[in-house]
Design an enzyme around this catalytic site. Structure first.
Site, PDB file in Angstrom:
ATOM      1  N   TRP A 340     -42.119 -78.341  68.130  1.00  0.00           N
ATOM      2  CA  TRP A 340     -43.226 -78.480  67.174  1.00  0.00           C
ATOM      3  C   TRP A 340     -44.549 -77.961  67.744  1.00  0.00           C
ATOM      4  O   TRP A 340     -45.561 -78.008  67.068  1.00  0.00           O
ATOM      5  CB  TRP A 340     -43.386 -79.954  66.777  1.00  0.00           C
ATOM      6  CG  TRP A 340     -42.153 -80.520  66.153  1.00  0.00           C
ATOM      7  CD1 TRP A 340     -41.808 -80.490  64.829  1.00  0.00           C
ATOM      8  CD2 TRP A 340     -41.080 -81.197  66.825  1.00  0.00           C
ATOM      9  NE1 TRP A 340     -40.595 -81.102  64.637  1.00  0.00           N
ATOM     10  CE2 TRP A 340     -40.122 -81.547  65.841  1.00  0.00           C
ATOM     11  CE3 TRP A 340     -40.832 -81.542  68.156  1.00  0.00           C
ATOM     12  CZ2 TRP A 340     -38.945 -82.228  66.160  1.00  0.00           C
ATOM     13  CZ3 TRP A 340     -39.663 -82.208  68.470  1.00  0.00           C
ATOM     14  CH2 TRP A 340     -38.728 -82.544  67.474  1.00  0.00           C
ATOM     15  N   ASP A 341     -44.561 -77.538  68.997  1.00  0.00           N
ATOM     16  CA  ASP A 341     -45.798 -77.147  69.682  1.00  0.00           C
ATOM     17  C   ASP A 341     -46.709 -78.356  69.857  1.00  0.00           C
ATOM     18  O   ASP A 341     -47.937 -78.258  69.738  1.00  0.00           O
ATOM     19  CB  ASP A 341     -46.519 -76.023  68.927  1.00  0.00           C
ATOM     20  CG  ASP A 341     -47.555 -75.314  69.790  1.00  0.00           C
ATOM     21  OD1 ASP A 341     -47.541 -75.516  71.015  1.00  0.00           O
ATOM     22  OD2 ASP A 341     -48.369 -74.565  69.238  1.00  0.00           O
ATOM     23  N   TYR A 342     -46.115 -79.503  70.170  1.00  0.00           N
ATOM     24  CA  TYR A 342     -46.856 -80.729  70.446  1.00  0.00           C
ATOM     25  C   TYR A 342     -47.149 -80.854  71.940  1.00  0.00           C
ATOM     26  O   TYR A 342     -46.973 -81.922  72.539  1.00  0.00           O
ATOM     27  CB  TYR A 342     -46.057 -81.952  69.970  1.00  0.00           C
ATOM     28  CG  TYR A 342     -46.149 -82.251  68.498  1.00  0.00           C
ATOM     29  CD1 TYR A 342     -47.243 -81.859  67.733  1.00  0.00           C
ATOM     30  CD2 TYR A 342     -45.142 -82.978  67.860  1.00  0.00           C
ATOM     31  CE1 TYR A 342     -47.324 -82.154  66.382  1.00  0.00           C
ATOM     32  CE2 TYR A 342     -45.220 -83.292  66.509  1.00  0.00           C
ATOM     33  CZ  TYR A 342     -46.309 -82.869  65.778  1.00  0.00           C
ATOM     34  OH  TYR A 342     -46.398 -83.181  64.439  1.00  0.00           O
TER      35      TYR A 342
END
Length: 667
Positions: A340-342
């Site tokens: 998620w690109d977290y």
């Protein structure tokens, strides 16, 4: 003020754009303020003491903060709208103050030393950066670091006090703090190349944006790499350099020994593995325990992880490294198999407060999901239970998702609601809301950690957060943690490679398509907005929250920002706004924060969240404020960098605020 733009254009740009200190433990902090009344107190490290973004000063209080005036301002001239030689600039710097001198870097890489009382220039250094275009991200420098020799005789000599920072040319530079001259004994005439042994580190692809962390006479530094562009981005290695000589002391790459063994042949002549998690956010450390705390990103190409083969073991984590050797002492992963690109975007924050975690020395790690994990600083063990909860499954073909993700319970998740449904849709008018409900129905929306999909998945919070690089502030006197958050939903849609390649989109910031070269998919990512340009997710679209760390409960929360300047009148209301930057707390119980799209610096009561004061800035203030008293008996200053963030007008203002000077008494 920023030039008014349509809400759609402004928020779209925002969602696509956002992405050295020696702590001492001392006695546990409880109730009494550490302010001695008239003593000078600097801001010698990014994040202040313990990276807590807290000033132990009490001159400015909830009762008199409304008397604050602009004391001085400084303008470097270093800003760009992207149309000229330089790429689009963003002024995100938090200056340092040592003695009566304030130091800061500009987006162009110049370093200024100012009189901290008056703003008068003392010196300026220009590295003559060659890498001037912005690429995917705005041109930025978040700060510099300060080192002082331990021996008084050495500290008094030339370069006995040094300013160290990284540039867009991927160089680490050491300057004499008194003169601004490069330190000749450091590297090559004051410079060390950070590209050595880094495969694929061409311009615009690899360079530091955050300051190095100084500990044990070492400068520890990571670097930015592009998101969603390709699988073989440069390694995310973290390196420590001797502050006197510039020689490499140690290097830690965020991969396991098992991964290195299995992929030994793939390195060829390269020393490090391309695509490994990087460390672009500010680093912290604990000299008493001999530890360096690094927040890691997720492996390339970010939104598809089916071919990682274990390279993400340290991804989206906070990792404690031995300060002498770089060996891993512990690590805590905030997201398993992050697609998620977290990535962990904020600086680890240290604290020790009676009644919190049994009074143990703690570390708070805030995340883009609006999670705050409270960990034992020595061991990495959670101070309170962390639950592994089932999360949505059934990703794209070839993906293997983690069945669970870690959720803190003290405090619980701060970003609400956990799942967006039609009942949550917002809009400026009822037809706007209806359109949002129809738009939401087109996509998969199963709550936080809904995996990227072929039909499009709602990502809420988006990759901007939740809590981003501005981090959190801890008020130890009151046992509060202060966090500003963004509340924006985006849609992530994976496109099979042949379908994506047929689109032939132009790559780069701030377009909506990203190639993820080397993977089976490209990606289309865009904000979930109404036809009138408002976020579809519920208000507030930006918030400020105080958490009681002893109970784990939210003490108060409120919208942060208004739609003024972004939406047409009469749609000016306190809906909260997207924000980038962080909060500052003071021992007297005042919170300072800018960060919002409406270009105000605001002051709030720590106790109640009541707004006490605001100042209309010339540009949006997308940096974290600091506070200091430069001289014995001098005034307390609050300083903020106001210069835009890519989605607002670029500027160059360093602004210092103080209470009016007292008139001298007549004998």
């Amino acid at each position: 003020m920023t030039t008014p733009r349509s809400l759609t254009a402004l928020l779209t740009a925002f969602t696509l754009a956002t992405g050295c200190h020696a702590a001492s433990e001392g006695a546990p902090t409880g109730v009494a303020s550490a302010d001695t009344g008239t003593a000078a107190q600097g801001w010698p490290h990014y994040g202040g003491k313990d990276a807590g973004q807290h000033a132990e000063l009490t001159d400015i209080t909830p009762q008199n903060v409304n008397q604050l005036k602009l004391a001085w301002s400084h303008h470097s001239g270093d800003f760009s709208d992207g149309s000229g030689e330089w790429g689009l600039s963003s002024l995100q710097v938090t200056p340092l103050v040592d003695g009566d001198t304030l130091y800061y870097c500009t987006p162009f890489g110049r370093v200024f030393a100012l009189n901290a009382e008056t703003g008068e220039e003392r010196w300026v250094f220009d590295p003559e950066v060659e890498n001037r275009r912005s690429g995917m991200y705005p041109v930025v420098c978040r700060g510099v670091a300060l080192w002082r020799a331990g021996e008084p005789a050495e500290a008094a000599a030339s370069c006995g006090v040094r300013i160290l920072y990284g540039t867009r040319d991927a160089e680490l530079i050491a300057l004499d703090a008194r003169s601004g001259e490069p330190c000749a004994d450091f590297g090559n005439a004051g410079r060390v190349s950070l590209k050595e042994d880094i495969s694929g580190a061409e311009p615009l692809v690899y360079y530091p944006t955050s300051p190095p962390w100084i500990q044990n006479d070492l400068a520890v530094i990571g670097a930015l790499v592009p998101d969603n562009e390709r699988k073989d981005v440069p390694s995310g290695v973290v390196r420590a350099f001797d502050v006197r000589t510039g020689q490499l002391a140690w290097a830690w790459e965020p991969v396991t020994a098992d991964y290195r063994e299995r992929h030994r042949d793939s390195l060829g002549r390269a020393r490090y593995h391309q695509g490994s998690p990087n460390v672009w956010a500010p680093i912290a450390g604990d000299p008493e325990r001999g530890l360096i705390y690094v927040p890691t990103g997720n492996p390339a190409p970010d939104l598809f992880g089916g071919e990682r083969d274990g390279i993400d073991a340290y991804g989206s984590s906070v990792v404690a490294l031995d300060a002498d050797s770089g060996d891993v002492r512990w690590h805590f992963q905030t997201v398993h198999h992050d697609v998620w690109d977290y990535d962990v975007a904020s600086q680890p924050t240290l604290f020790r407060i009676p009644g919190v975690g049994g009074g143990r020395a703690g570390l708070a790690q805030a995340t883009k999901m609006g999670h705050v994990f409270l960990l034992d600083r020595q061991t990495g063990e959670p101070l309170y239970p962390v639950e592994e909860r089932p999360v949505p499954q059934a990703g794209v073909p070839g993906e293997t998702l983690s069945p669970t993700q870690p959720f803190p319970t003290h405090p619980g998740p701060l970003h609400q609601p956990a799942k967006l449904g039609p009942e949550h849709m917002d809009g400026l008018v009822w037809l706007d809301k209806l359109a949002c409900q129809k738009e939401l129905a087109r996509y998969r929306s199963d709550g936080m950690f809904t995996p990227p999909s072929l039909e499009g998945s709602v990502l809420y919070p988006s990759t901007t957060g939740g809590i981003n690089w501005g981090g959190v502030s801890i008020d130890p006197e009151r046992g509060l943690l202060i966090a500003n958050q963004m509340h924006l939903a985006t849609v992530v849609q994976l496109l099979p490679r042949a379908e994506y390649d047929a689109l032939n989109p132009e790559a780069g910031y701030p377009l909506e398509h990203y190639a993820m070269q080397g993977s089976p998919y490209g990606v289309r990512r865009f904000p979930l907005f109404s036809p009138l340009g408002a976020p579809c997710n519920p208000r507030p679209w930006g918030s400020l929250t105080a958490v009681d760390l002893r109970s784990g409960e939210v003490a108060w929360t409120r919208p942060l920002g208004t739609t003024r300047g972004q939406a047409p009148w009469p749609f000016w209301f306190e809906a909260g706004s997207p924000n980038a930057g962080g909060p500052l707390t003071t021992a007297s119980g005042v919170i300072f924060i800018a960060a919002t799209t409406d270009s105000y610096l605001r002051a709030f009561s720590s106790e109640t969240g009541e707004q006490l004061w605001q100042y209309d800035l010339p540009y949006t203030g997308n940096a974290t404020p600091l506070s200091y008293r430069a001289t014995v008996g001098g005034r307390q200053f609050v300083v903020l960098a106001a210069g835009g963030h890519g989605w607002s007008t670029a500027g160059d203002a360093i602004m210092a605020f103080a209470l009016p000077e007292k008139a001298p008494t007549t004998p």
